[in-house]
Design an enzyme around this catalytic site. Structure first.
Site, PDB file in Angstrom:
ATOM      1  N   GLU A 111       0.810  -1.461   0.012  1.00 17.27           N
ATOM      2  CA  GLU A 111      -0.094   0.017   0.125  1.00 17.27           C
ATOM      3  C   GLU A 111       0.878   1.223   0.073  1.00 17.27           C
ATOM      4  O   GLU A 111       2.075   1.333   0.830  1.00 17.27           O
ATOM      5  CB  GLU A 111      -1.088   0.124   1.268  1.00 17.27           C
ATOM      6  CG  GLU A 111      -1.909  -0.795   1.140  1.00 17.27           C
ATOM      7  CD  GLU A 111      -1.603  -2.346   1.990  1.00 17.27           C
ATOM      8  OE1 GLU A 111      -2.356  -3.463   1.858  1.00 17.27           O
ATOM      9  OE2 GLU A 111      -0.750  -2.257   2.646  1.00 17.27           O
ATOM     10  N   TYR A 123       7.756   2.499  -7.824  1.00 16.86           N
ATOM     11  CA  TYR A 123       7.029   1.115  -8.072  1.00 16.86           C
ATOM     12  C   TYR A 123       6.747   0.968  -9.393  1.00 16.86           C
ATOM     13  O   TYR A 123       6.867  -0.093  -9.802  1.00 16.86           O
ATOM     14  CB  TYR A 123       5.957   1.026  -6.971  1.00 16.86           C
ATOM     15  CG  TYR A 123       6.203   1.171  -5.447  1.00 16.86           C
ATOM     16  CD1 TYR A 123       7.271   0.496  -5.028  1.00 16.86           C
ATOM     17  CD2 TYR A 123       5.683   1.977  -4.855  1.00 16.86           C
ATOM     18  CE1 TYR A 123       7.572   0.760  -3.808  1.00 16.86           C
ATOM     19  CE2 TYR A 123       6.008   2.250  -3.436  1.00 16.86           C
ATOM     20  CZ  TYR A 123       7.109   1.525  -2.849  1.00 16.86           C
ATOM     21  OH  TYR A 123       7.261   1.623  -1.468  1.00 16.86           O
TER      22      TYR A 123
END
Length: 185
Positions: A111, A123
């Protein structure tokens, strides 16, 4: 140009005070000493630290994931603010994913704050995709979290990507005068 060594290694209870200092610098004391101790002592938790003998802070970054069935759930990835934008986050994420793959895990998830564009971009560079949203996930400001997902950690194309990332990251670190040494013992 002389390169400064960066070492990535597993963290232990002996690193607790350095973890707390780094947490304070990165998150203003988000995790407690008990929280870090629980992570360090858990057999399902894998905690990596990024160190440089040339830094007064010692521990420059940290990454942690839980092994849950075939999944690496990344719980924390942080670099001291003084060392942002030098490729250290890429080195840490690479090491977390390589460690997860080496342990036979097939997927990675995490998360991230919906507003944290720097982390989201990092990411995404590594192939993470948005899988969903957790409304009001962060209690300090009621912010949503994005759920990011990366699969196929055991597939040949991912393993080739890891090799490619290692070269890219090494080049990026050298631009900031760093040299990466990975020691997962």
């Amino acid at each position: 140009m002389k390169l400064l060594d960066l070492k990535i290694q597993s963290l232990t209870v002996e690193h607790l005070s350095e973890l707390l200092e780094l947490d304070k610098a990165c998150f203003d004391g988000w995790w407690t000493m008990e929280g870090y101790l629980r992570e360090l002592e858990s057999p399902n938790s894998h905690f990596l630290g990024l160190f440089s003998p040339f830094s007064s802070s010692g521990l420059l970054g940290m990454g942690c994931f839980w092994s849950i069935l075939e999944e690496a759930h990344i719980t924390i990835l942080a670099v001291h603010p003084q060392y942002h934008r030098q490729g250290l986050g890429q080195a840490l994420l690479y090491s977390v994913l390589k460690t997860a793959g080496d342990r036979g895990l097939e997927r990675a998830t995490l998360e991230v704050r919906a507003s944290n564009q720097g982390a989201i971009s990092l990411y995404q560079k590594f192939g993470f995709k948005t899988a969903g949203r957790r409304p009001h996930y962060y209690k300090d400001n009621d912010e949503d979290a994005l759920i990011l997902w990366l699969s196929d950690l055991q597939q040949p194309n991912f393993l080739k990507n890891l090799d490619d990332w290692h070269s890219i990251i090494s080049d990026r670190l050298q631009q900031s005068s760093w040299s990466l040494i990975i020691n997962n013992s």
